[in-house]
Design a protein around this motif. Structure first.
Motif, PDB file in Angstrom:
ATOM      1  N   ALA A  28      49.897   5.502  83.149  1.00 37.88           N
ATOM      2  CA  ALA A  28      50.439   6.804  82.775  1.00 37.88           C
ATOM      3  C   ALA A  28      50.413   7.040  81.266  1.00 37.88           C
ATOM      4  O   ALA A  28      50.427   8.176  80.815  1.00 37.88           O
ATOM      5  CB  ALA A  28      51.867   6.939  83.295  1.00 37.88           C
ATOM      6  N   GLU A  29      50.357   5.968  80.475  1.00 40.37           N
ATOM      7  CA  GLU A  29      50.398   6.127  79.029  1.00 40.37           C
ATOM      8  C   GLU A  29      49.032   6.321  78.379  1.00 40.37           C
ATOM      9  O   GLU A  29      48.961   6.622  77.201  1.00 40.37           O
ATOM     10  CB  GLU A  29      51.042   4.896  78.390  1.00 40.37           C
ATOM     11  CG  GLU A  29      52.494   4.722  78.741  1.00 40.37           C
ATOM     12  CD  GLU A  29      53.020   3.425  78.199  1.00 40.37           C
ATOM     13  OE1 GLU A  29      53.730   3.471  77.188  1.00 40.37           O
ATOM     14  OE2 GLU A  29      52.693   2.376  78.774  1.00 40.37           O
ATOM     15  N   ALA A  30      47.945   6.126  79.122  1.00 43.43           N
ATOM     16  CA  ALA A  30      46.623   6.220  78.531  1.00 43.43           C
ATOM     17  C   ALA A  30      46.460   7.584  77.868  1.00 43.43           C
ATOM     18  O   ALA A  30      46.801   8.606  78.440  1.00 43.43           O
ATOM     19  CB  ALA A  30      45.558   6.000  79.596  1.00 43.43           C
ATOM     20  N   GLN A  31      45.968   7.582  76.642  1.00 42.68           N
ATOM     21  CA  GLN A  31      45.793   8.833  75.902  1.00 42.68           C
ATOM     22  C   GLN A  31      44.609   8.727  74.964  1.00 42.68           C
ATOM     23  O   GLN A  31      44.068   7.659  74.761  1.00 42.68           O
ATOM     24  CB  GLN A  31      47.077   9.196  75.183  1.00 42.68           C
ATOM     25  CG  GLN A  31      47.655   8.119  74.289  1.00 42.68           C
ATOM     26  CD  GLN A  31      46.989   8.017  72.939  1.00 42.68           C
ATOM     27  OE1 GLN A  31      46.559   9.025  72.411  1.00 42.68           O
ATOM     28  NE2 GLN A  31      46.884   6.837  72.404  1.00 42.68           N
ATOM     29  N   ALA A  32      44.201   9.852  74.371  1.00 38.25           N
ATOM     30  CA  ALA A  32      42.905   9.934  73.705  1.00 38.25           C
ATOM     31  C   ALA A  32      42.941   9.925  72.182  1.00 38.25           C
ATOM     32  O   ALA A  32      41.885   9.894  71.566  1.00 38.25           O
ATOM     33  CB  ALA A  32      42.203  11.198  74.182  1.00 38.25           C
ATOM     34  N   ALA A  33      44.088   9.944  71.535  1.00 35.87           N
ATOM     35  CA  ALA A  33      44.136  10.122  70.083  1.00 35.87           C
ATOM     36  C   ALA A  33      43.342   9.058  69.318  1.00 35.87           C
ATOM     37  O   ALA A  33      42.631   9.383  68.363  1.00 35.87           O
ATOM     38  CB  ALA A  33      45.585  10.143  69.599  1.00 35.87           C
ATOM     39  N   VAL A  34      43.441   7.814  69.710  1.00 37.64           N
ATOM     40  CA  VAL A  34      42.728   6.746  68.992  1.00 37.64           C
ATOM     41  C   VAL A  34      41.226   6.905  69.167  1.00 37.64           C
ATOM     42  O   VAL A  34      40.459   6.777  68.204  1.00 37.64           O
ATOM     43  CB  VAL A  34      43.205   5.349  69.453  1.00 37.64           C
ATOM     44  CG1 VAL A  34      42.360   4.253  68.851  1.00 37.64           C
ATOM     45  CG2 VAL A  34      44.669   5.148  69.092  1.00 37.64           C
ATOM     46  N   LEU A  35      40.776   7.203  70.370  1.00 38.93           N
ATOM     47  CA  LEU A  35      39.346   7.404  70.614  1.00 38.93           C
ATOM     48  C   LEU A  35      38.819   8.573  69.788  1.00 38.93           C
ATOM     49  O   LEU A  35      37.766   8.461  69.139  1.00 38.93           O
ATOM     50  CB  LEU A  35      39.086   7.638  72.103  1.00 38.93           C
ATOM     51  CG  LEU A  35      37.642   7.950  72.499  1.00 38.93           C
ATOM     52  CD1 LEU A  35      36.710   6.797  72.125  1.00 38.93           C
ATOM     53  CD2 LEU A  35      37.562   8.246  73.987  1.00 38.93           C
ATOM     54  N   LEU A  36      39.516   9.688  69.796  1.00 38.27           N
ATOM     55  CA  LEU A  36      39.096  10.853  69.018  1.00 38.27           C
ATOM     56  C   LEU A  36      38.991  10.511  67.536  1.00 38.27           C
ATOM     57  O   LEU A  36      38.023  10.892  66.869  1.00 38.27           O
ATOM     58  CB  LEU A  36      40.074  12.014  69.234  1.00 38.27           C
ATOM     59  CG  LEU A  36      40.033  12.655  70.616  1.00 38.27           C
ATOM     60  CD1 LEU A  36      41.263  13.516  70.839  1.00 38.27           C
ATOM     61  CD2 LEU A  36      38.759  13.457  70.796  1.00 38.27           C
ATOM     62  N   ASP A  37      39.962   9.778  67.011  1.00 42.11           N
ATOM     63  CA  ASP A  37      39.954   9.403  65.603  1.00 42.11           C
ATOM     64  C   ASP A  37      38.782   8.484  65.282  1.00 42.11           C
ATOM     65  O   ASP A  37      38.110   8.656  64.260  1.00 42.11           O
ATOM     66  CB  ASP A  37      41.273   8.729  65.219  1.00 42.11           C
ATOM     67  CG  ASP A  37      41.260   8.273  63.782  1.00 42.11           C
ATOM     68  OD1 ASP A  37      41.361   9.127  62.884  1.00 42.11           O
ATOM     69  OD2 ASP A  37      41.098   7.051  63.556  1.00 42.11           O
ATOM     70  N   CYS A  38      38.531   7.497  66.132  1.00 43.15           N
ATOM     71  CA  CYS A  38      37.444   6.548  65.872  1.00 43.15           C
ATOM     72  C   CYS A  38      36.086   7.237  65.875  1.00 43.15           C
ATOM     73  O   CYS A  38      35.250   6.982  64.998  1.00 43.15           O
ATOM     74  CB  CYS A  38      37.484   5.404  66.878  1.00 43.15           C
ATOM     75  SG  CYS A  38      38.866   4.267  66.604  1.00 43.15           S
ATOM     76  N   VAL A  39      35.858   8.117  66.825  1.00 43.07           N
ATOM     77  CA  VAL A  39      34.582   8.837  66.863  1.00 43.07           C
ATOM     78  C   VAL A  39      34.461   9.762  65.659  1.00 43.07           C
ATOM     79  O   VAL A  39      33.406   9.822  65.015  1.00 43.07           O
ATOM     80  CB  VAL A  39      34.414   9.599  68.197  1.00 43.07           C
ATOM     81  CG1 VAL A  39      33.180  10.494  68.169  1.00 43.07           C
ATOM     82  CG2 VAL A  39      34.335   8.609  69.357  1.00 43.07           C
ATOM     83  N   ALA A  40      35.544  10.451  65.300  1.00 40.40           N
ATOM     84  CA  ALA A  40      35.519  11.317  64.110  1.00 40.40           C
ATOM     85  C   ALA A  40      35.239  10.500  62.852  1.00 40.40           C
ATOM     86  O   ALA A  40      34.630  11.001  61.901  1.00 40.40           O
ATOM     87  CB  ALA A  40      36.842  12.071  63.980  1.00 40.40           C
ATOM     88  N   GLY A  41      35.659   9.229  62.856  1.00 38.92           N
ATOM     89  CA  GLY A  41      35.435   8.351  61.713  1.00 38.92           C
ATOM     90  C   GLY A  41      34.079   7.668  61.718  1.00 38.92           C
ATOM     91  O   GLY A  41      33.785   6.851  60.858  1.00 38.92           O
ATOM     92  N   GLY A  42      33.236   7.960  62.723  1.00 38.57           N
ATOM     93  CA  GLY A  42      31.880   7.432  62.736  1.00 38.57           C
ATOM     94  C   GLY A  42      31.654   6.192  63.579  1.00 38.57           C
ATOM     95  O   GLY A  42      30.576   5.602  63.526  1.00 38.57           O
TER      96      GLY A  42
END
Length: 183
Positions: A28-42
């Motif tokens: 239930a806690e899985a979320q996308a903020a870290v993935l979005l940040d990593c991809v935005a960071g290259g």
């Protein structure tokens, strides 16, 4: 996974920084903020930029399904502000590889880099792998920074495959493969 693995927590002792806990993440806690940040960071982590929230959420739903089916273990590092990083262990392997797991998608938010988060996630993943009866781990990475973290943690570099994937903004990147035998 047994209760000892679920209760496995690591505290980061960095002075001046908020304590960091590494734990198994519930579906239930899985979320996308870290993935979005990593991809935005290259970061080359299977996605192209710009990564939209819907695609990131779809990815986490698939991860959550793997967790529910017992095919994956998902660990997170977090502090008082939220999730700083994640790593997955793909423990559901073919019948001729029951002893092995893949370490996958180690993601550390840019706000948390160079604080030992990656090292803590790797150690927690190795502990979870042992608890799941695994004795060999493999991974691949396109990040020189991650390569240093894996090497310091005792992983063995196997080799580099040129032009293996694309960076999020385009252009080929090499991928380096590592393994670690767990004692």
């Amino acid at each position: 996974m047994d209760d000892a693995c679920l209760d496995s927590r690591r505290q980061n002792g960095d002075s001046g920084a908020a304590p960091v806990t590494v734990r198994v993440l519930t579906v239930a806690e899985a979320q996308a903020a870290v993935l979005l940040d990593c991809v935005a960071g290259g970061a080359s982590v299977s996605f192209m930029a710009p990564l939209d929230r819907r695609t990131a959420d779809d990815f986490w739903r698939k991860v959550a399904a793997g967790v529910e089916q017992g095919e994956r273990i998902l660990l997170v590092a977090e502090d008082g502000e939220g999730i700083l990083g994640t790593v997955q262990l793909v423990i559901g392997q073919p019948p001729n590889q029951p002893h092995r797991a893949d370490l996958s998608k180690m993601l550390v938010h840019r706000r948390a880099r160079r604080r030992g988060i990656g090292a803590a996630l790797i150690q927690a993943a190795e502990d979870a792998a042992r608890a799941a009866g695994k004795c060999l781990l493999v991974l691949d990475t396109a990040s020189p920074d991650a390569e240093r973290v894996y090497t310091r943690a005792g992983w063995v570099k196997v080799g580099v495959i040129p032009n293996y994937a694309l960076w999020p903004e385009g252009g080929f990147c090499n991928t380096t493969y590592f393994y670690k035998e767990l004692g």
